[in-house]
Write an enzyme that holds these catalytic residues in place. Structure first.
Site, mmCIF file in Angstrom:
data_model
loop_
_atom_site.group_PDB
_atom_site.id
_atom_site.type_symbol
_atom_site.label_atom_id
_atom_site.label_comp_id
_atom_site.label_asym_id
_atom_site.label_seq_id
_atom_site.Cartn_x
_atom_site.Cartn_y
_atom_site.Cartn_z
ATOM 1 N N MET A 57 10.888 -4.154 14.539
ATOM 2 C CA MET A 57 11.951 -3.189 14.843
ATOM 3 C C MET A 57 11.364 -1.871 15.353
ATOM 4 O O MET A 57 11.935 -1.236 16.251
ATOM 5 C CB MET A 57 12.839 -2.945 13.626
ATOM 6 N N GLU A 58 10.229 -1.476 14.816
ATOM 7 C CA GLU A 58 9.577 -0.241 15.283
ATOM 8 C C GLU A 58 9.098 -0.407 16.728
ATOM 9 O O GLU A 58 9.245 0.518 17.537
ATOM 10 C CB GLU A 58 8.417 0.116 14.357
ATOM 11 N N LEU A 115 19.111 -0.933 7.895
ATOM 12 C CA LEU A 115 18.504 -1.755 6.849
ATOM 13 C C LEU A 115 16.990 -1.911 6.996
ATOM 14 O O LEU A 115 16.374 -2.722 6.300
ATOM 15 C CB LEU A 115 19.187 -3.128 6.800
ATOM 16 N N CYS A 116 16.380 -1.129 7.881
ATOM 17 C CA CYS A 116 14.921 -1.187 8.042
ATOM 18 C C CYS A 116 14.226 -0.445 6.907
ATOM 19 O O CYS A 116 14.672 0.618 6.481
ATOM 20 C CB CYS A 116 14.495 -0.555 9.366
ATOM 21 N N HIS A 117 13.124 -1.005 6.467
ATOM 22 C CA HIS A 117 12.321 -0.360 5.427
ATOM 23 C C HIS A 117 11.452 0.729 6.042
ATOM 24 O O HIS A 117 10.885 0.530 7.121
ATOM 25 C CB HIS A 117 11.402 -1.385 4.755
ATOM 26 N N ASP A 150 17.002 8.823 31.445
ATOM 27 C CA ASP A 150 17.516 10.196 31.438
ATOM 28 C C ASP A 150 16.791 11.057 32.466
ATOM 29 O O ASP A 150 17.406 11.887 33.132
ATOM 30 C CB ASP A 150 17.367 10.804 30.042
#
Length: 164
Positions: free
Chosen positions: A119-120, A80-82, A134
């Site tokens: 969010m980014e 749901l992120c723009h 990793d």
């Protein structure tokens, strides 16, 4: 005694289904967000990282690039992120004292747009941490990715916010 009303979740419709928030009426403003994630490992691993001694190569540089790339892909990863015009992404990896054996990953994302870039910033720090894990797992399978969180944000209607 007054009952407090819980805040309305912006990504949830009254019937409980998910929705993308409408930001079309919001003005574009300069926005910045900073986030952090920590990879806990051993002192021996942080020494290897400092000396570029891992067989897989430059783990810190690879994690930095992965974080930058991830910030730009956030709307593809988080439903749901723009999509935003990401103007700048920085990802810094700081080795703790060798005895403590941890790597602090700090990201900062900037944009000018109608919604924030928290969010980014979180995605950048998270993917950098995953990439570092990793690259070190061959020498430390017990490494832990810990405490990913937003440190600060600025811009928009809610203005400045910083973790105390």
């Amino acid at each position: 005694m007054t009952e407090s009303v819980p805040p309305q979740l912006t990504h949830v419709q009254p019937d409980g289904s998910a929705q993308m928030v409408d930001v079309s009426a919001k003005p574009s403003t300069a926005r910045t967000a900073r986030a952090v994630s920590t990879v806990q490992t051993t002192g021996e691993v942080t020494q290897l990282l400092a000396q570029h001694g891992l067989a897989k190569g430059d783990a810190l540089g690879t994690a930095r690039i992965a974080g930058i790339m991830a910030a730009k892909k956030t709307p593809e990863l988080v439903p749901l992120c723009h999509p935003l015009p990401v103007a700048k992404v920085t990802v810094d990896l700081e080795l703790d004292a060798p005895a403590h054996g941890s790597v602090r990953i700090t990201s900062e994302v900037k944009t000018t747009g109608p919604t924030g870039v928290e969010m980014e910033a979180l995605t950048a720090a998270s993917v950098a941490a995953l990439t570092l894990y990793d690259m070190i797992k061959a020498v430390d399978r017990s490494a832990v990715i810990a405490e990913t969180k937003v440190l600060s944000k600025s811009g928009g209607a809610s203005g400045e916010w910083s973790r105390a």
